[in-house]
Write an enzyme that holds these catalytic residues in place. Structure first.
Site, PDB file in Angstrom:
ATOM      1  N   HIS A  58      -7.399   7.677  -3.739  1.00  9.55           N
ATOM      2  CA  HIS A  58      -7.099   6.322  -4.210  1.00  9.55           C
ATOM      3  C   HIS A  58      -6.775   5.427  -3.024  1.00  9.55           C
ATOM      4  O   HIS A  58      -6.550   5.930  -1.911  1.00  9.55           O
ATOM      5  CB  HIS A  58      -5.896   6.345  -5.163  1.00  9.55           C
ATOM      6  CG  HIS A  58      -4.658   6.792  -4.478  1.00  9.55           C
ATOM      7  ND1 HIS A  58      -4.298   8.130  -4.376  1.00  9.55           N
ATOM      8  CD2 HIS A  58      -3.709   6.105  -3.782  1.00  9.55           C
ATOM      9  CE1 HIS A  58      -3.184   8.225  -3.679  1.00  9.55           C
ATOM     10  NE2 HIS A  58      -2.806   7.019  -3.299  1.00  9.55           N
ATOM     11  N   HIS A  91      -6.673   1.647   3.068  1.00 11.53           N
ATOM     12  CA  HIS A  91      -7.275   2.949   3.370  1.00 11.53           C
ATOM     13  C   HIS A  91      -7.134   3.934   2.220  1.00 11.53           C
ATOM     14  O   HIS A  91      -6.237   3.797   1.381  1.00 11.53           O
ATOM     15  CB  HIS A  91      -6.612   3.565   4.613  1.00 11.53           C
ATOM     16  CG  HIS A  91      -5.192   3.948   4.366  1.00 11.53           C
ATOM     17  ND1 HIS A  91      -4.156   3.032   4.372  1.00 11.53           N
ATOM     18  CD2 HIS A  91      -4.612   5.147   4.065  1.00 11.53           C
ATOM     19  CE1 HIS A  91      -3.028   3.649   4.104  1.00 11.53           C
ATOM     20  NE2 HIS A  91      -3.270   4.929   3.899  1.00 11.53           N
TER      21      HIS A  91
HETATM   22  P1  2AM Z   1      -0.627   7.246   2.119  1.00 13.55           P
HETATM   23  O1  2AM Z   1      -1.748   7.948   1.432  1.00 13.55           O
HETATM   24  O2  2AM Z   1      -1.064   6.398   3.266  1.00 13.55           O
HETATM   25  O3  2AM Z   1       0.515   8.169   2.449  1.00 13.55           O
HETATM   26  C1  2AM Z   1       1.277   7.708  -3.179  1.00 13.55           C
HETATM   27  O4  2AM Z   1       2.144   8.371  -2.352  1.00 13.55           O
HETATM   28  C2  2AM Z   1       0.591   6.583  -2.448  1.00 13.55           C
HETATM   29  O5  2AM Z   1       1.570   5.650  -1.977  1.00 13.55           O
HETATM   30  C3  2AM Z   1      -0.193   7.001  -1.243  1.00 13.55           C
HETATM   31  O6  2AM Z   1      -1.403   6.261  -1.208  1.00 13.55           O
HETATM   32  C4  2AM Z   1       0.670   6.633  -0.076  1.00 13.55           C
HETATM   33  O7  2AM Z   1      -0.051   6.211   1.046  1.00 13.55           O
HETATM   34  C5  2AM Z   1       1.406   5.427  -0.616  1.00 13.55           C
HETATM   35  N1  2AM Z   1       2.718   5.295   0.005  1.00 13.55           N
HETATM   36  C6  2AM Z   1       3.633   6.252   0.182  1.00 13.55           C
HETATM   37  N2  2AM Z   1       4.739   5.745   0.778  1.00 13.55           N
HETATM   38  C7  2AM Z   1       4.485   4.433   0.994  1.00 13.55           C
HETATM   39  C8  2AM Z   1       5.224   3.383   1.565  1.00 13.55           C
HETATM   40  N3  2AM Z   1       6.465   3.548   2.038  1.00 13.55           N
HETATM   41  N4  2AM Z   1       4.644   2.167   1.616  1.00 13.55           N
HETATM   42  C9  2AM Z   1       3.404   1.971   1.137  1.00 13.55           C
HETATM   43  N5  2AM Z   1       2.657   2.935   0.567  1.00 13.55           N
HETATM   44  C10 2AM Z   1       3.188   4.153   0.485  1.00 13.55           C
END
Ligand code: 2AM
Length: 193
Positions: free
Chosen positions: A63, A145
């Site tokens: 996602h 991303h």
């Molecule tokens: P990531 O894949 O770059 O870790 C569920 O965890 C989703 O939320 C993931 O897409 C994750 O991104 C994102 N996520 C987790 N922590 C976050 C944060 N502090 N700020 C923004 N997105 C976050």
């Protein structure tokens, strides 16, 4: 990934207390790929894994996060849905053409080197609605991303076939960390016009 993911339907009264439901959920709004896009992303994940190693994300978890809420009381689900109901945004094409790696969190990803204006309009309308309702959002100024690898050593980005995604909706999703990895559930979906 062990959850159904994309097809979960809107459920009225999601905020009603239920004994089998947790009190808080780790929530985020995201773009959730259709089957064709998911397959293409998964192929890129396999390709990046050959170069960089690490742990591949399961195809069904892929996602692109639009707004991350983090741990949120389950009782606020209807309130969050009401925020998303106010968002008016057009469907758009998104080209994910840029492989990348972040050393600080050991994530390997495929991102967009350029985004269409409709993407920015969707993300900012959603964030504005959430902030107006009092939610504090980690807006992530970084490149949009899809995470494909975790715990990867990374390295020089290999050439990747761009993934062209016809984005027609966005979702509210929940993630849960379990022994076998993250479980994701799509709670509700909103169509773009
Ligand atoms: P990531 O894949 O770059 O870790 C569920 O965890 C989703 O939320 C993931 O897409 C994750 O991104 C994102 N996520 C987790 N922590 C976050 C944060 N502090 N700020 C923004 N997105 C976050």
């Amino acid at each position: 990934m062990t959850e159904p993911g994309p097809a979960a339907a809107a459920k009225p009264g999601l905020n009603q207390p239920r004994p089998d439901k947790p009190d808080t959920l780790r929530l985020f709004f995201a773009l959730w790929p259709d089957d064709t896009t998911r397959d293409a992303l998964n192929r890129t994940g396999k390709w990046l894994h050959q170069h960089w190693g690490g742990r591949r994300m399961h195809a069904d978890t892929l996602h692109l996060t639009l707004a991350f809420l983090g741990s949120t009381p389950a009782g606020q689900l209807d309130d969050l849905a009401a925020c998303a109901d106010t968002v008016r945004a057009d469907a758009f094409e998104l080209a994910l053409d840029r492989p990348g790696y972040w050393r600080h969190n050991r994530i390997g990803w495929l991102g967009a080197s350029r985004t269409p204006p409709q993407y920015a309009e969707l993300a900012s309308a959603l964030n504005a609605a959430l902030q107006a309702a009092g939610y504090s959002i980690d807006a992530r100024p970084q490149v949009p991303h899809v995470t494909l690898l975790r715990n990867t050593a990374g390295g020089e980005p290999p050439a990747c076939v761009p993934v062209c995604w016809s984005v027609g909706d966005f979702v509210l999703a929940a993630s849960r960390t379990e022994a076998e990895g993250a479980r994701y559930e799509v709670i509700r979906r909103w169509r773009l016009t």
